[in-house]
Scaffold this motif. Structure first.
Motif, PDB file in Angstrom:
ATOM      1  N   PRO A   1      52.502  31.007  61.405  1.00  0.00           N
ATOM      2  CA  PRO A   1      53.755  31.137  61.823  1.00  0.00           C
ATOM      3  C   PRO A   1      54.543  32.533  61.476  1.00  0.00           C
ATOM      4  CG  PRO A   1      53.531  29.077  60.790  1.00  0.00           C
ATOM      5  CD  PRO A   1      52.521  30.035  60.593  1.00  0.00           C
ATOM      6  N   SER A   2      55.668  32.752  62.453  1.00  0.00           N
ATOM      7  CA  SER A   2      56.156  34.063  62.072  1.00  0.00           C
ATOM      8  C   SER A   2      57.148  33.888  60.845  1.00  0.00           C
ATOM      9  CB  SER A   2      57.417  34.358  63.221  1.00  0.00           C
ATOM     10  OG  SER A   2      56.260  34.704  64.654  1.00  0.00           O
ATOM     11  N   GLN A   3      57.451  35.186  60.213  1.00  0.00           N
ATOM     12  CA  GLN A   3      58.128  35.089  58.934  1.00  0.00           C
ATOM     13  C   GLN A   3      59.589  35.679  59.327  1.00  0.00           C
ATOM     14  OE1 GLN A   3      57.097  33.694  55.923  1.00  0.00           O
ATOM     15  NE2 GLN A   3      55.518  32.938  57.299  1.00  0.00           N
ATOM     16  N   ARG A   4      59.733  36.668  60.033  1.00  0.00           N
ATOM     17  CA  ARG A   4      61.267  36.997  60.456  1.00  0.00           C
ATOM     18  C   ARG A   4      61.126  37.449  61.793  1.00  0.00           C
ATOM     19  NH1 ARG A   4      64.250  38.745  56.569  1.00  0.00           N
ATOM     20  NH2 ARG A   4      65.432  40.283  57.948  1.00  0.00           N
ATOM     21  N   VAL A   5      62.106  36.910  62.545  1.00  0.00           N
ATOM     22  CA  VAL A   5      62.281  36.857  64.128  1.00  0.00           C
ATOM     23  C   VAL A   5      63.298  37.572  64.052  1.00  0.00           C
ATOM     24  CG1 VAL A   5      62.601  35.317  66.097  1.00  0.00           C
ATOM     25  CG2 VAL A   5      61.117  34.713  64.056  1.00  0.00           C
ATOM     26  N   LEU A   6      63.294  38.673  65.298  1.00  0.00           N
ATOM     27  CA  LEU A   6      64.402  39.558  65.622  1.00  0.00           C
ATOM     28  C   LEU A   6      65.004  39.163  66.924  1.00  0.00           C
ATOM     29  CD1 LEU A   6      66.056  41.994  65.221  1.00  0.00           C
ATOM     30  CD2 LEU A   6      64.066  43.364  66.273  1.00  0.00           C
ATOM     31  N   ALA A   7      66.069  39.069  67.098  1.00  0.00           N
ATOM     32  CA  ALA A   7      66.771  38.718  68.350  1.00  0.00           C
ATOM     33  C   ALA A   7      67.902  39.940  68.702  1.00  0.00           C
ATOM     34  CB  ALA A   7      67.526  37.206  68.371  1.00  0.00           C
ATOM     35  N   PRO A   8      67.452  40.914  69.641  1.00  0.00           N
ATOM     36  CA  PRO A   8      68.236  41.859  69.848  1.00  0.00           C
ATOM     37  C   PRO A   8      69.038  41.374  71.084  1.00  0.00           C
ATOM     38  CG  PRO A   8      66.068  42.652  70.118  1.00  0.00           C
ATOM     39  CD  PRO A   8      66.178  41.046  70.071  1.00  0.00           C
TER      40      PRO A   8
ATOM     41  N   VAL B   1      72.574  47.060  69.667  1.00  0.00           N
ATOM     42  CA  VAL B   1      72.401  48.498  69.611  1.00  0.00           C
ATOM     43  C   VAL B   1      73.364  49.096  70.820  1.00  0.00           C
ATOM     44  CG1 VAL B   1      70.883  50.440  69.997  1.00  0.00           C
ATOM     45  CG2 VAL B   1      69.889  48.319  68.977  1.00  0.00           C
ATOM     46  N   VAL B   2      74.201  49.962  70.247  1.00  0.00           N
ATOM     47  CA  VAL B   2      75.052  50.609  71.190  1.00  0.00           C
ATOM     48  C   VAL B   2      74.299  52.010  71.498  1.00  0.00           C
ATOM     49  CG1 VAL B   2      77.395  51.660  71.350  1.00  0.00           C
ATOM     50  CG2 VAL B   2      77.135  49.848  70.036  1.00  0.00           C
ATOM     51  N   ASP B   3      74.045  52.026  72.913  1.00  0.00           N
ATOM     52  CA  ASP B   3      73.642  53.230  73.399  1.00  0.00           C
ATOM     53  C   ASP B   3      74.638  54.454  73.577  1.00  0.00           C
ATOM     54  OD1 ASP B   3      72.322  55.300  74.850  1.00  0.00           O
ATOM     55  OD2 ASP B   3      71.465  53.991  76.537  1.00  0.00           O
ATOM     56  N   VAL B   4      74.525  55.397  72.705  1.00  0.00           N
ATOM     57  CA  VAL B   4      75.555  56.320  72.734  1.00  0.00           C
ATOM     58  C   VAL B   4      75.647  57.336  73.845  1.00  0.00           C
ATOM     59  CG1 VAL B   4      76.197  56.297  70.049  1.00  0.00           C
ATOM     60  CG2 VAL B   4      74.444  57.940  71.192  1.00  0.00           C
TER      61      VAL B   4
ATOM     62  N   ALA C   1      83.501  45.713  70.231  1.00  0.00           N
ATOM     63  CA  ALA C   1      82.683  44.948  71.362  1.00  0.00           C
ATOM     64  C   ALA C   1      81.534  44.697  70.457  1.00  0.00           C
ATOM     65  CB  ALA C   1      82.472  45.828  72.362  1.00  0.00           C
ATOM     66  N   ALA C   2      80.764  45.507  69.923  1.00  0.00           N
ATOM     67  CA  ALA C   2      79.487  45.246  69.146  1.00  0.00           C
ATOM     68  C   ALA C   2      79.714  43.826  68.083  1.00  0.00           C
ATOM     69  CB  ALA C   2      78.854  46.475  68.294  1.00  0.00           C
ATOM     70  N   ASP C   3      80.948  43.943  67.563  1.00  0.00           N
ATOM     71  CA  ASP C   3      81.150  42.947  66.619  1.00  0.00           C
ATOM     72  C   ASP C   3      81.275  41.633  67.284  1.00  0.00           C
ATOM     73  OD1 ASP C   3      80.698  44.354  64.231  1.00  0.00           O
ATOM     74  OD2 ASP C   3      83.035  44.762  64.071  1.00  0.00           O
ATOM     75  N   GLU C   4      81.994  41.435  68.552  1.00  0.00           N
ATOM     76  CA  GLU C   4      82.170  40.237  69.118  1.00  0.00           C
ATOM     77  C   GLU C   4      80.758  39.751  69.475  1.00  0.00           C
ATOM     78  OE1 GLU C   4      84.895  40.958  72.311  1.00  0.00           O
ATOM     79  OE2 GLU C   4      86.569  41.418  70.798  1.00  0.00           O
TER      80      GLU C   4
ATOM     81  N   GLU D   1      73.056  40.344  60.385  1.00  0.00           N
ATOM     82  CA  GLU D   1      73.866  40.889  61.668  1.00  0.00           C
ATOM     83  C   GLU D   1      73.997  42.472  61.724  1.00  0.00           C
ATOM     84  OE1 GLU D   1      77.085  38.363  62.224  1.00  0.00           O
ATOM     85  OE2 GLU D   1      75.811  36.659  61.152  1.00  0.00           O
ATOM     86  N   THR D   2      73.267  43.162  62.429  1.00  0.00           N
ATOM     87  CA  THR D   2      73.250  44.627  62.296  1.00  0.00           C
ATOM     88  C   THR D   2      73.537  45.453  63.504  1.00  0.00           C
ATOM     89  OG1 THR D   2      71.418  44.598  61.001  1.00  0.00           O
ATOM     90  CG2 THR D   2      71.949  46.599  61.803  1.00  0.00           C
ATOM     91  N   VAL D   3      74.722  46.134  63.606  1.00  0.00           N
ATOM     92  CA  VAL D   3      74.934  46.907  64.788  1.00  0.00           C
ATOM     93  C   VAL D   3      74.429  48.318  64.389  1.00  0.00           C
ATOM     94  CG1 VAL D   3      76.752  48.144  66.036  1.00  0.00           C
ATOM     95  CG2 VAL D   3      77.081  45.755  65.000  1.00  0.00           C
ATOM     96  N   VAL D   4      73.648  48.887  65.360  1.00  0.00           N
ATOM     97  CA  VAL D   4      73.226  50.388  65.276  1.00  0.00           C
ATOM     98  C   VAL D   4      73.429  51.258  66.458  1.00  0.00           C
ATOM     99  CG1 VAL D   4      71.024  51.727  65.374  1.00  0.00           C
ATOM    100  CG2 VAL D   4      70.874  49.572  64.217  1.00  0.00           C
ATOM    101  N   TYR D   5      74.044  52.507  66.175  1.00  0.00           N
ATOM    102  CA  TYR D   5      74.453  53.435  67.338  1.00  0.00           C
ATOM    103  C   TYR D   5      73.160  54.499  67.388  1.00  0.00           C
ATOM    104  CZ  TYR D   5      78.937  51.467  66.535  1.00  0.00           C
ATOM    105  OH  TYR D   5      79.997  50.752  66.411  1.00  0.00           O
ATOM    106  N   GLY D   6      72.886  54.564  68.596  1.00  0.00           N
ATOM    107  CA  GLY D   6      71.770  55.766  68.696  1.00  0.00           C
ATOM    108  C   GLY D   6      71.612  56.084  70.199  1.00  0.00           C
TER     109      GLY D   6
END
Length: 302
Positions: A156-163, A193-196, A215-218, A237-242
């Motif tokens: 089984p998976s240990q860490r699942v990411l939901a973008p 992820v915020v596409d700058v 907006a990202a926090d919401e 819970e992570t917000v990334v700009y890139g």
């Protein structure tokens, strides 16, 4: 981390195979999932008759393709039996991606497991392949694996990411990621992820920065609420700009030791973009871990 759920979410798996090395890698992972959940694996072979002209498709060629297909599904079934996994085998004729999608629909398949490429090799990779077409069109979830990935696939998976971008399709994928986390006891990581680039070069102005952060926090707050309502507490819970959403997600995968990504087939760019050229397509092509794609309910109705 939440305790695993007692019910199984993957009663019936579909494993389309062409007998290639890439398919063998995917089969190993499919059997791990099936063994964990007590699932039945449906092994399907659809000979690629596109390789032959109509003048070559005489009785002998058809018989040879069917015989080869029977060997392929029998070999896969034998490997499944060694793991104590029940199988159903079938060799079908027709356009491979259509037969796979139709089979999944008619047999109430819970999950289709496929490699990103098979006999046609790395040069074809995903673009235009059977896998890419299935990811685009299948109503049910599709798990894709890169056979050439350096990371060892485990279940089984240990860490699942939901973008998530807050779209309806992303919501459907989020719900699937929560179900997977509950079923496996995995930690759930939320990311937006915020596409700058898409919002302009002056994105770092105070006003735009404040609006984007809000907006990202919401988006993350809503995603977190969905997860908690379904019984899973996100671990982060992570917000990334890139400048690239796909690269930002891949970096997060590596930094956080993610071993499964669950993502919708399309987001806020709309149905016209679908998978082709989108973040999801890039992830399926390049992610070092399995990618579980979910076609949103709105897309299924369109």
């Amino acid at each position: 981390m939440t305790a695993p759920a007692t019910d199984t979410m993957f009663d019936r798996l579909l494993f389309p195979t062409d007998g290639s090395e890439g398919a063998a890698v995917a089969l190993d992972h499919a059997l791990e999932i099936a063994a964990e959940h007590g699932s039945t694996v449906h092994v399907l072979n659809v000979p690629d008759t596109v390789l032959y002209s109509p003048f070559q498709m005489d009785g002998d060629v058809v018989d040879a393709l069917e015989a080869q297909g029977e060997r392929i599904v029998r070999d896969a079934a034998d490997r499944a039996a060694e793991r104590g996994v029940e199988t159903v085998t079938e060799v079908a004729s027709g356009e491979p991606y259509r037969e796979i999608i139709d089979y999944a629909a008619s047999h109430d398949i819970d999950l289709t497991v496929m490699p990103t490429h098979g006999r046609r090799g790395l040069e074809r990779f995903l673009l235009g392949s059977t896998t890419e077409r299935v990811v685009r069109r299948a109503d049910g979830p599709v798990l894709t694996l890169r056979p050439d990935a350096e990371t060892e696939f485990t279940y089984p998976s240990q860490r699942v990411l939901a973008p998530t971008d807050g779209s309806e399709c992303a919501r459907d994928a989020l719900e699937m990621s929560v179900d997977v986390a509950r079923a496996t006891g995995a930690a759930l990581s939320l990311l937006t992820v915020v596409d700058v680039v898409s919002v302009g070069v002056d994105v770092r102005s105070d006003l735009k920065t404040s609006m984007l952060e809000e907006a990202a926090d919401e988006i993350l707050d809503e995603a977190s609420s969905v997860a908690k309502t379904r019984g899973v507490e996100p671990t982060d819970e992570t917000v990334v700009y890139g400048p690239s959403v796909a690269r930002a997600i891949r970096s997060h995968i590596e930094d956080q030791d993610i071993d499964l990504v669950v993502v919708g087939t399309h987001g806020r760019t709309g149905f016209d973009r679908y998978v082709l050229g989108s973040v999801t397509e890039h992830l399926v092509r390049t992610a070092p871990v399995p990618v579980l794609t979910v076609r949103g309910s709105a897309a299924a109705e369109s």
